[in-house]
Design an enzyme around this catalytic site. Structure first.
Site, mmCIF file in Angstrom:
data_model
loop_
_atom_site.group_PDB
_atom_site.id
_atom_site.type_symbol
_atom_site.label_atom_id
_atom_site.label_comp_id
_atom_site.label_asym_id
_atom_site.label_seq_id
_atom_site.Cartn_x
_atom_site.Cartn_y
_atom_site.Cartn_z
ATOM 1 N N HIS A 1 55.129 55.059 28.659
ATOM 2 C CA HIS A 1 53.897 55.534 29.301
ATOM 3 C C HIS A 1 53.251 54.375 30.062
ATOM 4 O O HIS A 1 52.493 53.592 29.496
ATOM 5 C CB HIS A 1 52.951 56.063 28.207
ATOM 6 C CG HIS A 1 51.665 56.652 28.702
ATOM 7 N ND1 HIS A 1 51.313 57.972 28.483
ATOM 8 C CD2 HIS A 1 50.631 56.118 29.388
ATOM 9 C CE1 HIS A 1 50.132 58.210 29.011
ATOM 10 N NE2 HIS A 1 49.687 57.094 29.565
ATOM 11 N N TYR B 1 46.791 64.073 34.936
ATOM 12 C CA TYR B 1 45.896 64.624 33.905
ATOM 13 C C TYR B 1 45.750 66.143 34.036
ATOM 14 O O TYR B 1 45.466 66.830 33.091
ATOM 15 C CB TYR B 1 44.487 64.048 34.106
ATOM 16 C CG TYR B 1 44.154 62.783 33.336
ATOM 17 C CD1 TYR B 1 45.126 61.931 32.857
ATOM 18 C CD2 TYR B 1 42.819 62.441 33.109
ATOM 19 C CE1 TYR B 1 44.791 60.770 32.178
ATOM 20 C CE2 TYR B 1 42.475 61.292 32.437
ATOM 21 C CZ TYR B 1 43.455 60.449 31.970
ATOM 22 O OH TYR B 1 43.100 59.307 31.303
ATOM 23 N N HIS C 1 47.788 63.330 26.986
ATOM 24 C CA HIS C 1 46.719 62.338 26.797
ATOM 25 C C HIS C 1 45.634 62.977 25.932
ATOM 26 O O HIS C 1 45.084 64.020 26.284
ATOM 27 C CB HIS C 1 46.169 61.955 28.184
ATOM 28 C CG HIS C 1 44.802 61.355 28.182
ATOM 29 N ND1 HIS C 1 44.566 60.029 28.504
ATOM 30 C CD2 HIS C 1 43.580 61.898 27.943
ATOM 31 C CE1 HIS C 1 43.264 59.788 28.447
ATOM 32 N NE2 HIS C 1 42.643 60.907 28.098
ATOM 33 N N ASP D 1 50.625 52.022 28.007
ATOM 34 C CA ASP D 1 49.588 52.499 28.941
ATOM 35 C C ASP D 1 49.329 51.404 29.989
ATOM 36 O O ASP D 1 48.235 51.287 30.530
ATOM 37 C CB ASP D 1 48.290 52.845 28.196
ATOM 38 C CG ASP D 1 47.415 53.840 28.952
ATOM 39 O OD1 ASP D 1 47.868 54.388 29.975
ATOM 40 O OD2 ASP D 1 46.260 54.045 28.524
ATOM 41 N N SER E 1 43.669 52.141 33.472
ATOM 42 C CA SER E 1 42.343 51.550 33.288
ATOM 43 C C SER E 1 41.906 51.766 31.849
ATOM 44 O O SER E 1 42.351 52.702 31.186
ATOM 45 C CB SER E 1 41.335 52.183 34.234
ATOM 46 O OG SER E 1 41.146 53.538 33.897
HETATM 47 ZN ZN ZN Z 1 46.014 58.433 29.082
#
Ligand code: ZN
Length: 380
Positions: free
Chosen positions: A62, A131, A196, A286, A290
């Site tokens: 990821h 997302y 997520h 990740d 951010s």
């Molecule tokens: Zn995420």
């Protein structure tokens, strides 16, 4: 040319003892107690592995290869990742994804980035989507993306329980996961949806509903960021008890810790203390995503940036600080993600597998040399 690494402690990730590892071009030929070339005309490149440890190349499942963020406006977008950062971190296989921003960062750019990193020597894959649901794709829908684009192995990261999510309904999320799963069957890919999980109070409720009300197997769902806070980690542990798989995020910035955040190394210790199977947990970095911190009113306070170097650092911490065995700890970034994501010939030191491995120091486990597809991509 044959390459032999002599007298090295091999973790496959299971500990196999001190061995000679033979690799030819980009494949592992075999492991021997003491290798001797029977034909003296054959050129053998000898590498001394004394006092060193050999681990499978790390898999980071990821990573925001194109950068991410922007939750505080354009000035808070994070930068694109470069090859050297991954190679230095021992990562030989990486899975790219998009996050909050699926507009200014798009899947075609992500695919090109994966191809760039592959051309430089890494192994790369990606998720379709971001997302948001409805999901954005390259070819028009999830199934054709998996069927037509080799590098696409699943969908994600789809956000739930987060104020930045698209608030997908149960039906919308179930359809996405089902489409991804069926495309996985048709292509012999994992067909995994990377989910997520935000800090919202509904936590994993939608995923419990999917397990209870649909015929989708748990192996097609991989929720991530479960160590975002202690309550969520406990919920993740409960989800594993019901047959689920979870992923912990290693990227944390001590300056930008979320409220009650559990570092991944500690999270693994808490998980294993509950006698849960090591196979049901993975780590991912990740990287370059951010790390925004919001106050209780959803106002952005600060933004940090994830780093891929945290992937192995947290595994190392779980070994050195929390006394988890090397062979157990290393699984969360080698064999487990390989099995979860059906990455052929990855994640293990085995005959016929790709020559992806990391040589670390016997004393402090620091990375010394990284090989990807039989070539050195980083040497400290
Ligand atoms: Zn995420």
């Amino acid at each position: 040319m044959l390459n032999v690494i002599r007298n090295i402690k091999v973790y496959s990730p299971e500990y196999l003892g001190k061995k000679d590892l033979l690799f030819v071009y980009d494949k592992i030929e075999g492991l021997y107690d003491s290798f001797k070339a029977s034909n003296s005309c054959i050129d053998v490149n000898e590498i001394d592995g004394t006092d060193k440890i050999l681990l499978p190349g790390f898999i980071d499942s990821h990573v925001h290869l194109l950068g991410g963020g922007g939750e505080g406006g354009y000035a808070t977008r994070t930068s694109e990742l470069c090859f050297d950062e991954l190679a230095k971190a021992g990562i030989t296989t990486v899975v790219g994804c998009l996050g909050t921003d699926g507009v200014s960062r798009n899947l075609i750019s992500l695919l090109a980035k994966c191809k760039e990193l592959e051309a430089l020597g890494l192994n790369t894959f990606m998720y379709t989507g971001s997302y948001r649901i409805p999901i954005s794709t390259i070819t028009g829908n999830i199934q054709s993306d998996l069927m037509l684009v080799d590098k696409i192995i699943g969908a994600g990261e789809i956000a739930i329980s987060d104020h930045r999510s698209s608030e997908p309904t149960f039906e919308e999320l179930a359809r996405c996961i089902a489409d991804t799963r069926v495309a996985g069957i048709l292509t012999d890919k994992a067909g995994v949806c990377n989910i997520h999980i935000g800090a919202g109070k509904r936590m994993l409720n939608l995923l419990y509903d999917i397990l209870e009300k649909t015929d989708i197997p748990s192996k097609n769902i991989l929720p991530t960021h479960l160590n975002r806070n202690k309550t969520l980690l406990m919920e993740g542990i409960n989800y594993v008890k019901k047959g689920g798989y979870i992923d912990l995020t290693t990227s944390t910035d001590i300056k930008h810790l979320e409220k009650d955040e559990v570092l991944a190394g500690e999270g693994l210790k808490i998980y294993l203390d509950k006698d849960l199977p090591i196979e049901n947990i993975t780590f991912s970095s990740d990287g370059n995503g951010s790390l925004p911190i919001f106050d209780d009113n959803g106002i952005l306070i600060e933004v940090g940036k994830g780093s891929v170097s945290s992937l192995y650092e947290e595994v190392k911490k779980s070994i050195l600080k929390y006394k988890i065995s090397i062979e157990k700890a290393i699984k969360v970034i080698t064999s487990n993600p390989s099995d979860r994501l059906k990455l052929k010939n990855k994640g293990y030191i085995k005959q016929g597998y790709d020559a992806d491995f990391v040589i670390v120091n016997n004393k402090d486990l620091s990375i010394e040399t990284v090989y990807s597809r039989g070539k050195i991509i980083n040497k400290y």
